[in-house]
Design a protein around this motif. Structure first.
Motif, mmCIF file in Angstrom:
data_model
loop_
_atom_site.group_PDB
_atom_site.id
_atom_site.type_symbol
_atom_site.label_atom_id
_atom_site.label_comp_id
_atom_site.label_asym_id
_atom_site.label_seq_id
_atom_site.Cartn_x
_atom_site.Cartn_y
_atom_site.Cartn_z
ATOM 1 N N SER A 1 0.818 -1.227 0.000
ATOM 2 C CA SER A 1 0.000 0.000 0.000
ATOM 3 C C SER A 1 0.842 1.264 0.000
ATOM 4 C CB SER A 1 -0.954 0.016 1.208
ATOM 5 O OG SER A 1 -1.854 -1.061 1.145
ATOM 6 N N GLU A 2 2.001 1.194 -0.651
ATOM 7 C CA GLU A 2 2.816 2.390 -0.809
ATOM 8 C C GLU A 2 2.586 3.034 -2.165
ATOM 9 O OE1 GLU A 2 6.680 0.814 -0.206
ATOM 10 O OE2 GLU A 2 6.478 0.638 1.969
ATOM 11 N N ILE A 3 2.040 2.252 -3.091
ATOM 12 C CA ILE A 3 1.734 2.734 -4.434
ATOM 13 C C ILE A 3 0.229 2.622 -4.656
ATOM 14 C CG2 ILE A 3 2.127 2.379 -6.898
ATOM 15 C CD1 ILE A 3 4.812 1.173 -6.212
ATOM 16 N N LEU A 4 -0.390 3.663 -5.182
ATOM 17 C CA LEU A 4 -1.818 3.726 -5.498
ATOM 18 C C LEU A 4 -2.706 3.698 -4.256
ATOM 19 C CD1 LEU A 4 -2.001 1.322 -8.588
ATOM 20 C CD2 LEU A 4 -1.699 3.804 -8.556
ATOM 21 N N ALA A 5 -2.124 3.835 -3.091
ATOM 22 C CA ALA A 5 -2.942 3.847 -1.872
ATOM 23 C C ALA A 5 -3.606 5.218 -1.711
ATOM 24 C CB ALA A 5 -2.095 3.519 -0.655
ATOM 25 N N ASP A 6 -4.813 5.208 -1.160
ATOM 26 C CA ASP A 6 -5.570 6.442 -0.927
ATOM 27 C C ASP A 6 -6.020 6.426 0.532
ATOM 28 O OD1 ASP A 6 -7.251 8.596 -0.806
ATOM 29 O OD2 ASP A 6 -8.329 8.129 -2.655
ATOM 30 N N HIS A 7 -5.432 7.299 1.341
ATOM 31 C CA HIS A 7 -5.698 7.285 2.775
ATOM 32 C C HIS A 7 -6.670 8.383 3.217
ATOM 33 C CE1 HIS A 7 -2.542 4.305 3.131
ATOM 34 N NE2 HIS A 7 -1.685 5.117 2.533
ATOM 35 N N ARG A 8 -7.383 8.960 2.290
ATOM 36 C CA ARG A 8 -8.357 9.982 2.646
ATOM 37 C C ARG A 8 -9.558 9.338 3.345
ATOM 38 N NH1 ARG A 8 -9.669 12.495 -3.031
ATOM 39 N NH2 ARG A 8 -9.602 10.249 -3.518
ATOM 40 N N ILE A 9 -10.136 10.053 4.297
ATOM 41 C CA ILE A 9 -11.339 9.585 5.002
ATOM 42 C C ILE A 9 -12.381 10.702 4.937
ATOM 43 C CG2 ILE A 9 -12.290 8.741 7.162
ATOM 44 C CD1 ILE A 9 -9.495 7.920 7.997
ATOM 45 N N ARG A 10 -13.537 10.384 4.358
ATOM 46 C CA ARG A 10 -14.566 11.399 4.181
ATOM 47 C C ARG A 10 -15.360 11.581 5.482
ATOM 48 N NH1 ARG A 10 -16.681 13.448 -0.387
ATOM 49 N NH2 ARG A 10 -15.884 11.747 -1.701
ATOM 50 N N PRO A 11 -15.629 12.810 5.880
ATOM 51 C CA PRO A 11 -16.464 13.036 7.076
ATOM 52 C C PRO A 11 -17.905 12.593 6.829
ATOM 53 C CG PRO A 11 -16.040 15.104 5.933
ATOM 54 C CD PRO A 11 -15.169 14.071 5.271
ATOM 55 N N GLU A 12 -18.647 12.412 7.896
ATOM 56 C CA GLU A 12 -20.039 11.961 7.782
ATOM 57 C C GLU A 12 -20.867 12.963 6.986
ATOM 58 O OE1 GLU A 12 -21.817 10.983 11.465
ATOM 59 O OE2 GLU A 12 -20.249 9.573 12.067
ATOM 60 N N ALA A 13 -21.815 12.406 6.233
ATOM 61 C CA ALA A 13 -22.692 13.253 5.422
ATOM 62 C C ALA A 13 -24.139 13.016 5.827
ATOM 63 C CB ALA A 13 -22.489 12.916 3.937
ATOM 64 N N ALA A 14 -25.057 13.670 5.173
ATOM 65 C CA ALA A 14 -26.498 13.485 5.449
ATOM 66 C C ALA A 14 -26.923 12.083 5.036
ATOM 67 C CB ALA A 14 -27.301 14.542 4.709
ATOM 68 N N SER A 15 -28.045 11.646 5.591
ATOM 69 C CA SER A 15 -28.525 10.287 5.319
ATOM 70 C C SER A 15 -29.948 10.295 4.790
ATOM 71 C CB SER A 15 -28.442 9.440 6.587
ATOM 72 O OG SER A 15 -29.189 10.041 7.646
#
Length: 753
Positions: free
Chosen positions: A76-90
């Protein structure tokens, strides 16, 4: 770097017929025109063979980089995406999902939510398998006869397939937790498909199954589903997966303590639950301890611990895989294991090379300082001054552009000498040019083309004096060179002396790079080897020998393509000392194009390997003559053959680190190594009283020039190990290096003495 003999195009093979193919010796070709051979192939065939030899090193380096890239991808050093989206409406999530259970089935357009029956617990473990903690978790589950569901990542499964195999064998279920653990709400459907398929490929290769269970990274309870994650869940269902979140979080990832983990994992009032735990992602000893207490405690309260399909009384989530899909998965696991293994070896090699390079730099600086301090003392003497005449041998083959400058520089010598120009079948009038000069004490010896060693042996037979100086036909001496070169023979133990070869045509970039290499080689390497008494090479451009020493070892040998290294090692083994005379300066014309440089260094590298192989018996020599075998031969093998072969690892990891990180640390480490090299180079330039301006090109040399040398050495290794043919290469000369004190236009690029 020693200046070896140039100007040869003699053909030859790397191994005599009937001899082992490895590190063979070039056959003798007396009387044959250099560059010609009765069995010489057509030009097209030569080009094809050359192309193959160039291709092999490139393929080896490409394979190493491919393994490194695969390892980075799996880790997971190449093409890894460590972004985390905050909670949204449901607002778009169905209420029955938000109010439902942790098992969500959206396959075939369904919107179904399932809960775990009372008194049933489904333990789930995320982010594994981990080689340290997963086996401990499995041991506890086995101890208490419990089953669980392991949501594995593709990266960890690829690296530790035996653990997934054990999970399935012991009755546990396996689910997909993506390949590289990204937040899927950020990803395209193409990336989601890739995450699913790559993880399934790893699971198939590890355990021979496919699974229909899926848990998204960073998931929580069903009521936490929002308008960002719900479309992903529906899409996952369309791909045939059941999404499993949780309704009881042990929060073991916080490491709150064993008691807190047990408390948080226990459902209320006998209800069933999907319990979230982790068997990877850090230190999980609290999870393991809590599990050993938690399972028997709840079993005593009537709970059963089964996998998901057992708890729901549903068909197995595992489907056996056979045929091409199974072999594809196994091939993937094999490649990943190979990449990890190769990378592990590379990392170990990098550590060895780094330690060796730093140790070598430290050793060179210390011993060079000691050598310079010793030989520059006012009262330092090798012995009684050497004043008797010497014989200078100049083997020449098609040196019409250079030979006049060479001979005139010798006639200006401050030491009495005779000059013997041995014309080795030149076709450009070299011998006639020397004869037309009409200079005293200059003799021209003509012979049919037989190669440089034969020419030197012919000159040795004709020489009148007991000390013999050898030089190349494209080299010029300063007036004091011969005098300084022969003074060490005042010590009767000295059998040979290495002079200080310098690059005359240093104005070009490639010339400046070779200039740095020569200055460092002679002022650090040669001094170090002198102090250690294991000098590996008397340079063909400027060296002197005691006639007795040459005769005792049989003269110059044609067994290798590095006759200067060969004769030096032979003299060592005969018990003589070989020393370095820093003031005996000679100016030589270095290759001015990449192709000529390639040809020259290819021959040097291959010839050095031949010489090392020929004198491998020195390792068993005893007595004073065994010092070279005990110290010199291992050092030469390590620093001139093995370490340079592994040194590209530094650049491979540098490139990888710059592109994929950690970029700052990588660049910092490289700048640190460059700083050490710059210090060594600056000290070498100071010892030789050279201008520091040429060191401006040192960083570029480390980036470009060194890579060329790496590939040349790798190609030499391949030639040696496969018994390939290697030919002498005649370098094109321009005659720009003139005699000291001569016409400025003919001494272009020469550093004044």
């Amino acid at each position: 770097m020693a200046s070896r003999t140039r100007g040869r195009t003699r053909s030859g093979t790397a191994a005599r017929p009937g001899a082992p193919a490895r590190f063979g010796t070039a056959p003798r070709t007396r009387g044959r025109r250099r560059g010609s051979s009765p069995a010489a192939p057509a030009d097209g065939a030569r080009r094809r063979r050359l192309s193959l030899r160039l291709t092999l090193p490139v393929l080896v380096l490409a394979a190493v980089m491919a393994m490194l890239m695969l390892r980075g991808y799996v880790h997971s050093e190449i093409l890894a995406d460590h972004r985390i989206r905050p909670e949204a409406a449901s607002g778009r999530v169905p209420e029955k999902i938000l109010d439902g259970g942790p098992v969500i089935d959206t396959r075939g357009g369904r919107t179904t939510s399932l809960r775990i029956p009372d008194h049933h617990l489904v333990l789930t473990f995320d982010d594994g398998p981990d080689p340290t903690w997963t086996p401990k978790v499995l041991d506890i589950l086995k101890k208490h006869h419990a089953h669980a569901v392991f949501f594995v990542t593709g990266t960890m499964t690829s690296r530790h397939p035996q653990l997934v195999r054990r999970m399935v064998a012991e009755g546990h279920e396996v689910g997909v937790h993506t390949f590289s653990h990204p937040d899927l709400s950020y990803q395209s459907t193409k990336r989601i498909d890739w995450e699913l398929s790559q993880t399934q490929l790893a699971i198939t290769g590890a355990a021979g199954i496919r699974t229909s269970l899926f848990r998204p990274p960073y998931s929580s309870f069903a009521d936490a589903m929002d308008d960002r994650s719900w479309p992903v869940t529906r899409y996952i269902g369309s791909r045939g997966y059941i999404t499993v979140v949780n309704d009881t979080d042990s929060e073991d990832w916080r490491k709150p303590g064993v008691d807190a983990i047990v408390r948080d994992a226990t459902p209320a009032a006998g209800k069933g639950a999907v319990v979230l735990m982790h068997d990877s992602g850090g230190d999980r000893h609290q999870t393991v301890e809590a599990l050993d207490r938690f399972i028997p405690s709840l079993q005593q309260r009537g709970y059963t611990f089964g996998n998901l399909t057992e708890a729901l009384n549903a068909p197995s989530a595992h489907t056996p895989v056979t045929g091409p899909d199974l072999w594809q998965g196994r091939a993937w696991i094999f490649l990943v294991q190979a990449a990890d293994g190769v990378t592990g070896v590379l990392v170990a090699g990098l550590a060895v090379v780094g330690a060796a390079v730093l140790a070598r730099f430290a050793l060179m600086l210390c011993l060079s300082f000691a050598h310079a301090r010793r030989v520059r003392r006012r009262n330092f003497r090798w012995g009684p001054p050497v004043t008797e005449p010497v014989s200078v041998l100049v083997p020449a083959y098609n040196e019409a552009k250079c030979i006049e400058n060479t001979v005139r520089s010798l006639t200006a010598s401050e030491h009495p000498l005779e000059i013997l120009v041995v014309d080795d079948g030149s076709a450009d009038g070299t011998a006639g040019i020397v004869e037309d000069l009409g200079l005293p004490d200059v003799r021209v010896i003509r012979q049919v083309n037989a190669g440089k060693p034969a020419a030197l042996n012919r000159g040795l037979a004709e020489a009148r004096h007991d000390i013999v100086v050898m030089m190349d036909g494209d080299t010029v001496f300063e007036p004091a060179t011969v005098r300084e070169l022969v003074q060490p023979f005042g010590d009767p133990r000295v059998g040979a002396v290495a002079g200080n070869a310098k690059v005359g045509n240093r104005d070009s970039l490639i010339g400046a790079w070779q200039h740095i290499e020569y200055v460092m080689g002679f002022n650090l390497d040669r001094r170090m080897y002198d102090v250690l008494r294991c000098m590996p090479t008397i340079p063909g451009a400027v060296g002197a020998f005691r006639r007795t020493a040459l005769e005792r070892v049989g003269g110059m040998s044609e067994d290798t393509l590095a006759e200067d290294t060969d004769i030096t090692m032979a003299i060592h083994r005969d018990g003589w000392r070989v020393v370095y005379a820093e003031r005996a300066r000679a100016w030589t014309e270095a290759p001015e194009s990449v192709s000529q440089l390639w040809s020259q260094r290819y021959r040097w590298s291959y010839g050095t390997m031949q010489a090392i192989w020929k004198h491998r018996g020195a390792l068993l020599d005893r007595g004073p003559s065994g010092r070279f075998g005990r110290v010199g031969l291992p050092l030469v093998s390590l620093f001139m053959v093995v370490a340079p072969l592994l040194a590209p690892l530094i650049d491979a990891f540098l490139l990888y680190g710059i592109v994929f990180g950690p970029t700052r640390k990588t660049i910092g480490a490289w700048l640190g190594v460059l700083a050490v090299q710059a210090v060594c180079a600056a000290y070498a330039f100071r010892l030789d009283r050279e201008r520091m301006t040429h060191l401006v090109s040192l960083p570029l040399q480390q980036i470009l020039y060194r890579q060329l040398m790496y590939v040349v050495l790798l190609q030499s290794w391949i030639t040696a190990l496969t018994g390939g043919r290697l030919r002498w290469q005649k370098l094109r000369r321009t005659g720009v290096v003139g005699a000291p004190g001569g016409d400025p236009d003919r001494t272009k690029g020469r550093q004044p003495a």
